[in-house]
Enzyme design. Structure first.
Site, PDB file in Angstrom:
ATOM      1  CG  ASP A 307      11.179  23.332  49.640  1.00  0.00           C
ATOM      2  OD1 ASP A 307      11.213  23.335  50.883  1.00  0.00           O
ATOM      3  OD2 ASP A 307      10.560  24.173  48.974  1.00  0.00           O
ATOM      4  CB  ALA A 379      -4.206  21.092  55.107  1.00  0.00           C
ATOM      5  CB  THR A 381      -8.572  14.854  57.589  1.00  0.00           C
ATOM      6  OG1 THR A 381      -8.362  14.906  56.166  1.00  0.00           O
ATOM      7  CG2 THR A 381      -9.884  15.561  57.931  1.00  0.00           C
ATOM      8  NE  ARG A 382      -0.353  15.444  58.352  1.00  0.00           N
ATOM      9  CZ  ARG A 382       0.468  14.870  59.239  1.00  0.00           C
ATOM     10  NH1 ARG A 382       0.201  14.937  60.522  1.00  0.00           N
ATOM     11  NH2 ARG A 382       1.554  14.241  58.832  1.00  0.00           N
ATOM     12  CB  SER A 384      -7.500  11.100  50.475  1.00  0.00           C
ATOM     13  OG  SER A 384      -6.523  10.134  50.131  1.00  0.00           O
ATOM     14  CE  LYS A 395      -5.083   6.815  48.744  1.00  0.00           C
ATOM     15  NZ  LYS A 395      -4.399   8.090  48.579  1.00  0.00           N
ATOM     16  CG  ASP A 518       6.015  26.654  45.399  1.00  0.00           C
ATOM     17  OD1 ASP A 518       5.728  26.642  46.615  1.00  0.00           O
ATOM     18  OD2 ASP A 518       6.015  25.629  44.691  1.00  0.00           O
TER      19      ASP A 518
END
EC number: 7.2.2.6
Length: 682
Positions: A307, A379, A381-382, A384, A395, A518
């Site tokens: 990752d 998740a 609209t991705r 805020s 953004k 995780d």
């Protein structure tokens, strides 16, 4: 972090190991190791012969037979001691997990909701699916998933790390472990296991298990050693009629000594200790492997899926630049970006607020007094943002903002696409800001590549291991960071399905794949990977899918896991080479001595000039026993590890352990022979 390492020869552990070595003389235990079982049988035979000779029932040299018998028993005991010491070190480490305080009662809830009635029950009566309330000062009574709430948790009893961690409902930090303590606030937890099946219970049982399952390579090596033993046993048996036909039959004692010196007793006696020590070293690194097979697989891995965030980069992206669109000033962009970030508690959001303050002195703005409504990231609209004073500021990722602008009848400017590409090519993450249906510009976020990581990847490349960076970034950003970090390949805009497909693709090519994870969405890929290191901070699903758990929850630990796995395989291979090379030297010591009376011509092979046939045979048997003792530290610590290709490592180890295995016995046997001669014991 790593756990406190035990001294190699801790006095308390050695006392326990000596007792265990005696207990392991039980034939039911010895038969599990075919090579050492042959030595055990030889010890029994020579002991019976010595007793018969002492009683005058059988002719022969009683003193010589007693000496051979004693050293054969020492050979078995030394092998038992090596295994017992390795097991003792593992058990001592497991005791640190056993010391985790367990609560005697739990607050069981009637409903999975905070504030509903609860009543005390014995913690060991909780079953999978039960709901419990844990509050500040309480010890979590079971492994489980957080359904509601958030709390600061002290996991130092398990991880050794004193800093508390946050556990909360939702996301990838919702898993809690029984025996850890709540420091503040509260959690509603659903138990995920029955009593006796907790993570700690399973790990302790695995480490302390009376019977350790052998790994595939260990089984294959055991079969090879058994085959060699059978061949040499048959060869030794056929020597008696040859000597009898020559008119001077070799004694049973000498034949037993010959057999024991020729079979690969060194690696046979240390094989189990090497495997146990490998798992112990893994636990010392705060990684718990569910089986020796997982540790062994780590040594064979040739593809690492890493990752980006937390492993390759520091994982703390910071705003570095405001890049306004045409017709927009940099201060206007900073104003909109800061408003959209005032309620954003992520490191990225906080860094945007700070950068706007530093560059344009934009400060002391209160969203509540402005009647603002914060729009959290999702998740779907991705994006805020904030709705404030008739403004809808957003953004997010470029494609997400583009869809938002299009849906509101606006137009996404072409020059903003160029800005997005420019930031991405530089290895940054572009964050597009809009106000209504107008694109204001781009905020450049930069994640810092960890120092020294490029050199580590270069070492892995030398060893033939391919590194693949996994990231959710767009291809341009991913390519720039991959080039800066020095990885061999990357997977951008990664989804759980894409990771799973990539693992299967590499496995179809015959490669072994290792990865970390995780989250619940990582579980399918973790289950598919050959080496799957789950983070202890992750979800229960991830921990159950993996075959290792990193108690420190540090993704970079995967590199150390591979190091330990390769060290274990190298140790096993090196000591096997040394053991077989040993036999060649012992051949020159014991064979001429055994048949000197029958075939005097064999004295030409006595290249070491040993004092007498009896001293030669006894010296070889003594050396055969003592070499196990001298190699115990190497078996427990592992051979020194260097980042070289497989071919270079093979050449190096052949010189050190192959040639060394040929020369050391010549010197050792000659020295023992001289001591026996000087002391008059020969």
């Amino acid at each position: 972090m790593s756990r406190n390492q035990l001294a190699l020869f801790d006095a308390a552990l050695m006392r326990v190991a000596l007792l265990d070595a005696l207990k392991k003389l039980d034939p039911r235990t010895q038969v599990r190791n075919p090579v050492m079982f042959v030595v055990w049988l030889g010890s029994v035979v020579t002991t019976l012969l010595a007793v018969a000779m002492a009683a005058g029932k059988t002719p022969g040299d009683t003193g010589f037979t007693v000496a051979i018998s004693v050293w054969l028993w020492f050979t078995v005991l030394f092998a038992n001691f090596a295994e017992a010491l390795a097991e003792g070190r593992s058990k001592a480490q497991a005791n640190s997990l056993k010391g985790v305080t367990k609560t005697s009662f739990a607050k069981k809830l009637n409903e999975a909701k905070y504030g509903t009635s609860h009543y005390p029950v014995a913690a060991d009566t909780l079953r999978k699916g039960d709901w419990v309330l844990v509050e500040a000062g309480d010890i979590i009574p079971c492994d489980g998933e957080v359904l509601e709430g958030g709390a600061s948790v002290d996991e130092s009893a398990i991880t050794g790390e004193s800093a508390p961690v946050i556990r909360e409902s939702g996301g990838d930090f919702s898993s809690v472990t029984g025996g850890t303590r709540i420091l503040s606030d509260w959690l509603v937890v659903q138990c995920s296991v029955n009593p006796g099946e907790t993570f700690l219970d399973r790990m302790i049982a695995m480490v302390e298990g009376a019977t350790r399952r052998k790994t595939p390579n260990e089984i294959a090596l055991t079969i090879l050693l058994l085959a060699l033993t059978i061949v040499l046993l048959l060869a030794t048996v056929t020597l008696w009629p040859f000597s009898a036909w020559g008119g001077n039959p070799v004694s049973i004692t000498v034949l037993v000594a010959l057999l024991v010196c020729l079979i690969p007793t060194t690696i046979g006696g240390l094989l189990s200790a090497i495997g146990v020590a490998g798992m112990s070293r893994m636990l010392g690194a705060n990684v718990i492997a569910t089986s020796g097979r997982a540790v062994e697989a780590a040594g064979d891995v040739d593809v690492l899926l890493l990752d980006k965030t937390g492993t390759i980069t520091l994982g703390n992206r910071q705003a570095t630049q405001f890049l306004p669109a045409a017709g927009v000033s940099e201060e206007q962009l900073a104003d909109a970006a800061q408003l959209a970030s005032l309620a954003d508690e992520t490191p990225e959001g906080r860094s945007i607020v700070v950068l706007a303050k530093q560059k344009f002195n934009l400060r002391e703005r209160d969203l509540n007094s402005m009647g603002a409504t914060f729009i959290p990231f999702s998740a779907q609209t991705r994006m805020s943002g904030v709705n404030v004073q008739q403004r809808a500021i957003r953004k997010g990722a470029a494609d997400a903002v583009r869809r938002y602008i299009d849906s509101n009848g606006g137009q996404f400017p072409g020059e903003v696409n160029s800005l997005v590409d420019r930031v991405a090519r530089a290895g940054g993450t572009p964050l597009v800001v809009s106000d209504g249906n107008r694109v204001m510009g781009v905020v450049a976020l930069k994640d810092i590549v960890k120092g020294g990581i490029k050199e580590r990847f270069a070492e892995l490349r030398k060893m033939g291991i391919k590194t693949v960076m996994i990231t959710g970034d767009n291809p341009l950003t991913a390519a720039a960071i991959a080039a800066e970090a020095g990885v061999d390949d990357f997977l951008s805009e990664a989804t759980p399905e894409a990771k799973l497909a990539l693992i299967r693709q590499y496995q179809a090519e015959g490669r072994l794949v290792a990865m970390t994870g995780d989250g619940t969405n990582d579980a399918p890929a973790l289950a598919q990977a050959d080496v799957a290191v789950a983070m202890n901070s992750g979800t229960q699903a991830a921990k159950e899918a993996g075959n290792m758990v990193d108690l420190d929850s540090n993704p970079t630990k995967l590199l150390e896991v591979v190091h330990i796995g390769k060290q274990m395989l190298m140790t096993r291979g090196s000591l096997t080479t040394f053991s077989i090379a040993n036999d060649v030297a012992k051949y020159f010591a014991i064979l001429p001595a055994a048949f000197a009376a029958t075939y005097p011509q064999l004295n030409q092979l006595n290249v070491m000039g040993l004092h007498s046939p009896a001293s030669a045979i006894l010296s070889a048997v003594i050396f055969n026993a003592l070499v196990i003792v001298f190699l115990i530290p190497l078996a427990l610590k592992g051979v020194s590890y260097r980042a070289l290709s497989a071919a270079a490592l093979l050449r190096r180890n052949l010189w050190i352990y192959g040639v060394g295995g040929l020369l050391v016995p010549f010197l050792g046997i000659k020295l023992i022979d001289m001591l026996l001669t000087v002391t008059g014991l020969a």
